[in-house]
Design an enzyme around this catalytic site. Structure first.
Site, mmCIF file in Angstrom:
data_model
loop_
_atom_site.group_PDB
_atom_site.id
_atom_site.type_symbol
_atom_site.label_atom_id
_atom_site.label_comp_id
_atom_site.label_asym_id
_atom_site.label_seq_id
_atom_site.Cartn_x
_atom_site.Cartn_y
_atom_site.Cartn_z
ATOM 1 N N LYS A 172 -19.539 -7.536 -10.730
ATOM 2 C CA LYS A 172 -18.278 -8.153 -10.300
ATOM 3 C C LYS A 172 -17.736 -8.947 -11.491
ATOM 4 C CE LYS A 172 -15.240 -9.181 -7.062
ATOM 5 N NZ LYS A 172 -14.384 -8.176 -6.399
ATOM 6 N N ASP A 205 -17.248 -4.072 -5.028
ATOM 7 C CA ASP A 205 -16.501 -3.749 -3.803
ATOM 8 C C ASP A 205 -16.043 -2.294 -3.804
ATOM 9 O OD1 ASP A 205 -15.219 -4.919 -5.948
ATOM 10 O OD2 ASP A 205 -13.627 -5.867 -4.800
ATOM 11 N N ASP A 229 -29.729 -5.838 -3.195
ATOM 12 C CA ASP A 229 -30.234 -6.063 -1.843
ATOM 13 C C ASP A 229 -29.282 -5.438 -0.825
ATOM 14 O OD1 ASP A 229 -31.586 -7.040 0.322
ATOM 15 O OD2 ASP A 229 -31.309 -9.162 -0.130
#
Ligand code: NAD
Length: 341
Positions: A172, A205, A229
């Protein structure tokens, strides 16, 4: 000579899954000497910690562990035993394959993805505190060059060793310019040393949307701890759910194998959950030990039992209340029978 392996049954559904897996592994004929070690909430009172030092010492001796899931209290209570164990033993690479099985219903066929999750830092260093009680709280996220470099290098080496074509770094860095920016910069540096493997990157995303729409375009995915995760659970959903997703925590010369899923406490003691993820974690352990023939036999037996669809747990039946579903141990029995046929 038997392989000495630390066996941590865990809690919730862990003990029944580990029992099923132990029986399947022993049925291969590969000799094991299990050093059974308890960890989790149940040992807190006896030892004052959910992860006693003697459990870590056992792993330091055997260098190989097979572990059931361990419950972590939500919001309060002790830190995750699972996270603490990976950090204490520097098991820095969490390898989580997600592969389609014939006979498992799902939105796609022929999925073959591997999530390589950094296992020692990011938000999981667990440094957080209340800035103003009940009003504001803060967590610290650590990303280092050292950990980023070794996990990306691990991903490329894994790709080479397993005939994979592409590595995708997930981040990100558009928002977390300093932390994920460092991870991404290092990923490109490492990638330049592996011209034989394709490389690209995706913002987390967008990656989630891409995985749900075009999973076949991806191969090996490498990412910081928190994203790994979450994305590995997403990938398990692409191949039939958490009951199907195995995992390995790998360090320099030590490894602990455990399913991606947690302790599913609401099903504990019901002989109901799918043992496949834990059994396939056992297959990964057999390969780590160099027992490829035994690993192939278990793998083929699992594939056969699932393709036949008869002796499988409820999560693999068309409906969850299917009366023909079998229990955890009965599915393991069917896998053992298929191995010996
Ligand atoms: P979970 O993975 O335990 O279960 C979520 C759901 O997935 C279950 O309700 C069930 O529907 C399904 N599921 C999980 N395992 C399955 C199996 N083998 N067969 C069929 N269906 C299965 O996640 P959770 O409920 O969020 O977490 C429960 C506890 O486990 C928490 O305390 C969490 O911290 C812990 N946890 C431990 C580990 C670990 O030990 N490595 C990993 C994740 C979560």
């Amino acid at each position: 000579m038997a392989y000495r392996v630390t066996l941590i049954p865990g809690d919730g559904t862990g003990p029944e899954l580990i029992e099923a897996t132990r029986r399947v592994l022993e049925a291969t004929g590969v000799p094991f000497e299990w050093d059974v070690q308890e960890a989790g909430a149940d040992v807190m009172e006896r030892y004052g910690t959910p992860l006693p030092e003697h459990v870590l010492d056992s792993l330091r001796r055997t260098r190989v562990g097979l572990k059931g899931p361990i419950t972590t209290p939500v919001g309060t209570g002790f830190r995750s035993v699972n996270v603490a164990l990976r950090q204490a033993l520097d098991l820095y690479a969490n390898v989580r394959p997600a592969r389609s099985f014939k006979g498992v219903q799902g939105p796609f066929q022929d999925i073959d993805l591997v999530v390589i999750r950094e296992n020692t830092e990011c938000l999981y260093v667990g440094i957080e505190h209340e800035v103003i009680p009940d009003v504001a709280a803060e967590a610290i996220r650590i990303i280092t060059r050292h950990a980023s470099e070794r996990i990306v290098r691990f991903a490329f080496e894994y790709a080479r060793a397993n005939g994979r074509r592409k590595v995708t770094a997930v981040h990100k860095a558009n928002i977390l310019k300093t932390t994920d920016g460092l991870f991404l910069k290092v990923a490109y540096e490492v990638a330049s040393q592996y011209p034989d493997i394709a490389f690209d990157d995706r913002i987390i995303d967008n990656m989630c949307m891409q995985l749900v729409q075009h999973p076949h375009e991806y191969d090996v995915l490498v990412m910081p701890n928190l994203y790994g995760d979450i994305v590995s659970d997403l990938c398990s959903g692409l191949v039939g759910g958490l009951g199907m997703a195995p995992g390995a925590n790998i360090g320099e010369d030590m490894a602990v194998f455990e399913p991606v899923h947690g302790s599913a406490p609401k099903y504990a003691g019901q002989n109901r959950v799918n043992p496949t993820a834990t059994i396939l974690s056992g297959v990964m352990m057999l390969r780590y030990l160099g027992e490829h023939d035994a690993a192939d036999r278990v793998q083929r037996a699992v594939e056969r039992v699932i393709a036949e669809g008869r002796y499988v747990t409820a999560d693999l039946k068309p409906s969850r209340d299917d009366p023909t579903a079998v229990g955890t141990q009965e599915m393991a029995d069917a896998i053992i029978r298929a191995m010996n046929e």
